[in-house]
Enzyme design. Structure first.
Site, PDB file in Angstrom:
ATOM      1  N   ASN B 394     -22.552   7.762 -20.468  1.00 46.59           N
ATOM      2  CA  ASN B 394     -23.226   9.030 -20.658  1.00 46.59           C
ATOM      3  C   ASN B 394     -24.710   8.928 -20.323  1.00 46.59           C
ATOM      4  OD1 ASN B 394     -24.103  11.532 -21.387  1.00 46.59           O
ATOM      5  ND2 ASN B 394     -23.457  11.433 -23.508  1.00 46.59           N
ATOM      6  N   ASP B 395     -25.478   8.349 -21.222  1.00 51.01           N
ATOM      7  CA  ASP B 395     -26.932   8.309 -21.016  1.00 51.01           C
ATOM      8  C   ASP B 395     -27.331   7.682 -19.683  1.00 51.01           C
ATOM      9  OD1 ASP B 395     -27.497   9.532 -23.417  1.00 51.01           O
ATOM     10  OD2 ASP B 395     -27.469   7.648 -24.526  1.00 51.01           O
ATOM     11  N   VAL B 396     -26.549   6.698 -19.226  1.00 49.91           N
ATOM     12  CA  VAL B 396     -26.936   5.989 -18.002  1.00 49.91           C
ATOM     13  C   VAL B 396     -26.737   6.839 -16.747  1.00 49.91           C
ATOM     14  CG1 VAL B 396     -26.486   3.726 -18.989  1.00 49.91           C
ATOM     15  CG2 VAL B 396     -24.676   4.891 -17.731  1.00 49.91           C
TER      16      VAL B 396
END
Lengths: 103, 465
Positions: B394-396
């Protein structure tokens, strides 16, 4: 003038840090997990201290407090040595190239 | 018996073999041989130590029995552990090294004659400093790794535990450790030595509890490094070259890995260690949600898109490990390849819970390692790729890291998933990732959200291919 043996050990230590630095940077990122498990296994070489602690002081009584700590450390390090190397081996065996070398 | 000089040569040989063991890891082909070097190095160190002590009475018998017991436990764990549990296994093993270092240091303190360090109450100052440092770092490694293990195993919540005055408390404890070691050298008091050990145990707990689950890659690498420094400290005490070399190698290895992990998140080491990333940002991002339109699809849509693609890039993340979806993923990729689709994998440095976590899982699922690429190697390929299949990451992938200086992840290197023609995003819900921020990618026109369990969705897609 004599050099303190400590200086020699310190030199070994510092040079080893440099070796470690260059060797570890050349480790491919996909093998970082095996790197951690194998460094973990080799740091269990602390078992040599444990063996000396357990066996060398055994003149009077096998179960002197100092010896017991040595024995305990032997178990812990043994778990680590076998566990660490074997799990590394198991992981590395999974890294395969494209179809060419079939299992 | 064996002369001290010969013994030192043997320890040097095992040190060199350990260096070669790490050197082997520069490529998967040489890695297995490297591991063998490590095993030989360890065997040499143990055997020459036993010979040098030259005690083959009852104690030797106990030694063999304990080696067998410990060895079988270790071997049992090594063969039984599922690959998804590797982070907690490594954390657990670190704790053992830490505790072993503490025990050896205690033993050396109680019985210094054995190690030629003087007599109880009259230990050489240098040795005393070395052994108390070894004991202290070992103790921190022990309890810190236990906490990391509990967090990774899910026994303890992965969310950061913070309280006011935390940093002040750590600072006071840290300073008091230095002070105690100083007085220990002056007084040689047993009580002070035990206090150092106990406080270090406490410090280990305190420094790891404020660090959240997704920062675990840094924590594990850091503890790896600590276990090395602890071993080196003991190595100086015992005047043992093998331990000094190994400690330095492991210490620098862990430090480099922590650095790589921090860089992968564009955060400083202290920022991670001082803890609490998700804790502060969660509230701010929640209000804007629900308003933006999201396109969601099902397995049919995904299968259709991928079948007609010419290239697909898979972006795995921690969610893939949680869902144990790596085998299902490989099957889906096999089906795609049969359809003539070119598939590669893109791994972000901090994907998963430890360095290289995703690579091991993919290797377990028989994905050839030459289809798996690191961020720098593959990031330009997203622009030419038809479908990016994001599974459990997700964040990456959040493009906000490039655009919004206000965002906590601003500047973090991300996979340019949004540049591919379409993005399939497998996720259970729209909830934000670990950093607590909304992923811009969800609302892009070229993104299709697949709301499902990663494994189930992947299986469904491969059935349709």
């Amino acid at each position: 003038m004599e050099i303190d043996p400590f200086i020699f050990r310190l030199s070994i230590f510092i040079l080893s840090i440099f070796i470690g630095y260059y060797v570890v940077w050349s480790v491919t990122p996909s093998l970082h997990t095996p790197l951690m498990s194998v460094t973990n296994a080799i740091s269990s070489v602390i078992i040599v201290g444990a063996i000396i602690a357990a066996l060398a002081g055994e003149n009077s009584n096998v179960f002197d407090t100092a010896n017991i700590f040595g024995y305990l450390a032997i178990i812990l390090a043994a778990v680590n040595i076998f566990g660490g190397f074997l799990v590394t081996q198991r992981m590395l065996a999974m890294y395969k190239k494209k179809k060419k070398d079939k299992k | 018996m064996i002369s001290a000089n010969l013994l030192a040569v043997f320890y040097l040989i095992s040190g060199i073999l350990f260096i070669l063991a790490l050197r082997g890891l520069s490529s998967p082909e040489t890695s297995r041989q490297g591991n063998l070097f490590g095993i030989v190095g360890m065997a040499i160190a143990i055997i020459v130590t036993i010979i040098s002590v030259g005690n083959f009475s009852t104690g030797f018998l106990y030694l063999i029995i304990l080696l067998l017991i410990g060895g079988s436990i270790g071997a049992f764990i090594a063969f039984k552990i599922p690959m998804t549990a590797m982070p907690e296994l490594v954390a657990g093993f670190h704790s053992l090294v830490g505790l072993a270092a503490v025990f050896v240091a205690i033993s050396a303190f109680l019985n210094p004659e054995v190690f030629n360090l003087g007599s109880p109450g009259n230990i050489k100052i240098a040795s005393l400093i070395e052994m108390s440092l070894g004991a202290s770092i070992g103790a921190i490694t022990f309890t810190g790794s236990i906490i990391a293990f509990l967090k990774l195993r899910g026994i303890m919540s992965g969310s950061p535990i913070t309280f006011s005055g935390q940093h002040l408390l750590n600072l006071i404890l840290g300073i008091s450790l230095v002070g105690l070691i100083f007085f220990l050298c002056k007084t040689q008091s047993n009580n002070l030595f035990w206090t150092v050990v106990v406080i270090s145990f406490l410090v280990g707990i305190l420094i790891i509890i404020p660090i959240g689950g997704a920062d675990m890659p840094v924590v594990i690498s850091m503890l790896n490094s600590y276990s090395g420094w602890a071993a080196a400290g003991i190595g100086f005490t015992l005047e043992n070259t093998a331990l000094i070399i190994t400690g330095a190698l492991v210490g620098s290895s862990g430090a480099i890995l922590s650095y790589i992990m921090c860089k992968g998140m564009n955060r400083s080491f202290f920022n991670v260690i001082l803890g609490g990333w998700g804790a502060t940002d969660q509230s701010s991002s929640k209000d804007s949600k629900e308003q933006k339109p999201v396109k969601s699809g099902n397995a049919d849509d995904a299968a259709f898109l991928m079948k007609n693609a010419s290239s697909v890039i898979i972006v795995p993340g921690y969610g893939m490990a949680v869902a144990q979806a790596q085998h299902a993923l490989r099957e889906m990729v096999d089906a795609l390849k049969k359809n003539g689709v070119k598939v590669s994998y893109a791994i972000h440095p901090v994907a998963g819970r430890m360095p290289g976590h995703m690579n091991v899982l993919l290797a377990e699922a028989n994905v050839p390692y030459d289809e798996v690429f690191e961020l720098e190697e593959i990031n330009n390929d997203f622009a030419n790729c038809d479908v990016a299949y994001v599974i459990g990451a997700n964040d990456v992938t959040n493009p906000i890291a490039k655009t919004d200086p206000q965002s906590p992840i601003y500047g973090m290197p991300i996979l340019d998933v949004e540049k591919s023609k379409s993005v399939l995003f497998v996720k259970r819900s729209l909830s934000p990732g670990y950093a607590g921020i909304d992923n811009d990618l969800f609302y892009r026109d070229n993104t299709l959200m697949l709301f499902a369990d990663a494994k189930k969705m992947t299986e469904d897609i491969s059935k349709l291919l």
